[in-house]
Write an enzyme that holds these catalytic residues in place. Sequence first.
Site, PDB file in Angstrom:
ATOM      1  N   SER A  24      24.413 -17.065   8.426  1.00 54.70           N
ATOM      2  CA  SER A  24      25.019 -17.261   9.750  1.00 54.70           C
ATOM      3  C   SER A  24      24.003 -17.588  10.850  1.00 54.70           C
ATOM      4  O   SER A  24      24.272 -18.448  11.690  1.00 54.70           O
ATOM      5  CB  SER A  24      25.864 -16.047  10.136  1.00 54.70           C
ATOM      6  OG  SER A  24      26.992 -15.995   9.306  1.00 54.70           O
ATOM      7  N   LYS A  73      35.032  -5.382   8.665  1.00 51.84           N
ATOM      8  CA  LYS A  73      36.036  -6.306   9.212  1.00 51.84           C
ATOM      9  C   LYS A  73      37.339  -5.607   9.598  1.00 51.84           C
ATOM     10  O   LYS A  73      38.067  -6.096  10.450  1.00 51.84           O
ATOM     11  CB  LYS A  73      36.329  -7.427   8.205  1.00 51.84           C
ATOM     12  CG  LYS A  73      35.164  -8.401   8.055  1.00 51.84           C
ATOM     13  CD  LYS A  73      35.524  -9.544   7.130  1.00 51.84           C
ATOM     14  CE  LYS A  73      34.310 -10.407   6.846  1.00 51.84           C
ATOM     15  NZ  LYS A  73      34.653 -11.600   6.069  1.00 51.84           N
ATOM     16  N   ASN A  94      36.701 -11.003  11.964  1.00 47.13           N
ATOM     17  CA  ASN A  94      35.307 -11.365  11.676  1.00 47.13           C
ATOM     18  C   ASN A  94      34.597 -12.003  12.869  1.00 47.13           C
ATOM     19  O   ASN A  94      33.419 -12.322  12.778  1.00 47.13           O
ATOM     20  CB  ASN A  94      35.216 -12.307  10.465  1.00 47.13           C
ATOM     21  CG  ASN A  94      35.594 -13.713  10.833  1.00 47.13           C
ATOM     22  OD1 ASN A  94      36.547 -13.927  11.576  1.00 47.13           O
ATOM     23  ND2 ASN A  94      34.837 -14.676  10.362  1.00 47.13           N
ATOM     24  N   TYR A 231      29.983 -18.593  -3.035  1.00 42.89           N
ATOM     25  CA  TYR A 231      29.167 -19.815  -2.959  1.00 42.89           C
ATOM     26  C   TYR A 231      27.765 -19.614  -3.540  1.00 42.89           C
ATOM     27  O   TYR A 231      26.955 -20.543  -3.549  1.00 42.89           O
ATOM     28  CB  TYR A 231      29.090 -20.339  -1.520  1.00 42.89           C
ATOM     29  CG  TYR A 231      28.615 -19.300  -0.532  1.00 42.89           C
ATOM     30  CD1 TYR A 231      27.268 -19.029  -0.357  1.00 42.89           C
ATOM     31  CD2 TYR A 231      29.534 -18.571   0.211  1.00 42.89           C
ATOM     32  CE1 TYR A 231      26.840 -18.062   0.527  1.00 42.89           C
ATOM     33  CE2 TYR A 231      29.123 -17.593   1.095  1.00 42.89           C
ATOM     34  CZ  TYR A 231      27.773 -17.357   1.247  1.00 42.89           C
ATOM     35  OH  TYR A 231      27.357 -16.386   2.124  1.00 42.89           O
TER      36      TYR A 231
END
Length: 292
Positions: A24, A73, A94, A231
């Site tokens: 991020s 979350k 989130n 991923y």
Amino acid sequence: MENRIHGKTKVCGLVGNPIEHTLSPMIHNQLAKKTGTDLVYVPFLVQSEGLYNAINGAFELNITGLNVTVPYKNQVIQYLQEVDDIARAIGAVNTLVRTKGGYMGYNTDMEGLFRGMISDGIRIKGETVIILGAGGAAKAAAYLCVREQASKVYLLNRNVERAIVLADSMNYAFKTDIVFPMLLNDYDKIPEEHCLAIQATSVGLSPNCESAVIEDKDFYKKIHTGLDIIYNPEVTKFMKLVNMSGGKSYNGLKMLLYQGIIAYEHWNQVQIDEATASWLYELISEELKNHE
Ligand code: ATR
């Protein structure tokens, strides 16, 4: 902005535990650089018992926005000024956006999944969808599939109680009855032959790259398209099994990319174009490869 921090620099960040491997900061700092925005994004490691103080402290420190990741979350919701209707229905936030008296909570995972699927050309409308898992990621996937008019959604989970609770809440939220909870091991009872599958469990995540939540090759014969929320690794065992039976497979990197882009759009009231999204996708793909 050439990484210079000024008195007016907007600060955003990520709250979670663990956060050491997050992509991020790269997503947001690159977007800030590309769009010439005076913003810096930093990771904040927060312990569970410190979450309340962290959110309030962030507000007092004039932090513009935060992403919230595992395992907070859901827990973070109680500390927010307001929660967007979709995030409330999914039960997970989130992204926090600063408002006058506190933070407003959104769920950009769900829209991120949607924009990633659009970008990959994966259709939901009219499809029979099999969602594997009933945790946070599966909730976002289930909400999206019902909203985008899948014809049927099978929710398969090892702990069937969680699947039942999630299916009930989605059917209730949309006043429908198309979501069917099932025990994971009952996958061979699904009658449909041409299905879209969304892998939303944590099985197969690096370093456990050699496992898939369903290993039976017969299951994959009915999957024309398989999307893994994971991923890392780039090609999961689930994706390999989909490929081996002639289906198309995709990983979760675009979901990650677009959840970040949508959060960035909230914080800066801008729209990130597709050319910038593709450029950033290449950057984070490269970064992941270098990590492997
Ligand atoms: P997330 O927020 O990433 O979805 P989570 O809420 O902890 O994380 O959910 C993890 C999901 O992976 C759950 O659906 C979990 O199944 P259970 O609800 O039965 O625990 C699933 N999962 C994790 N390990 C699994 C395993 N070895 N076999 C099958 N499912 C597994």
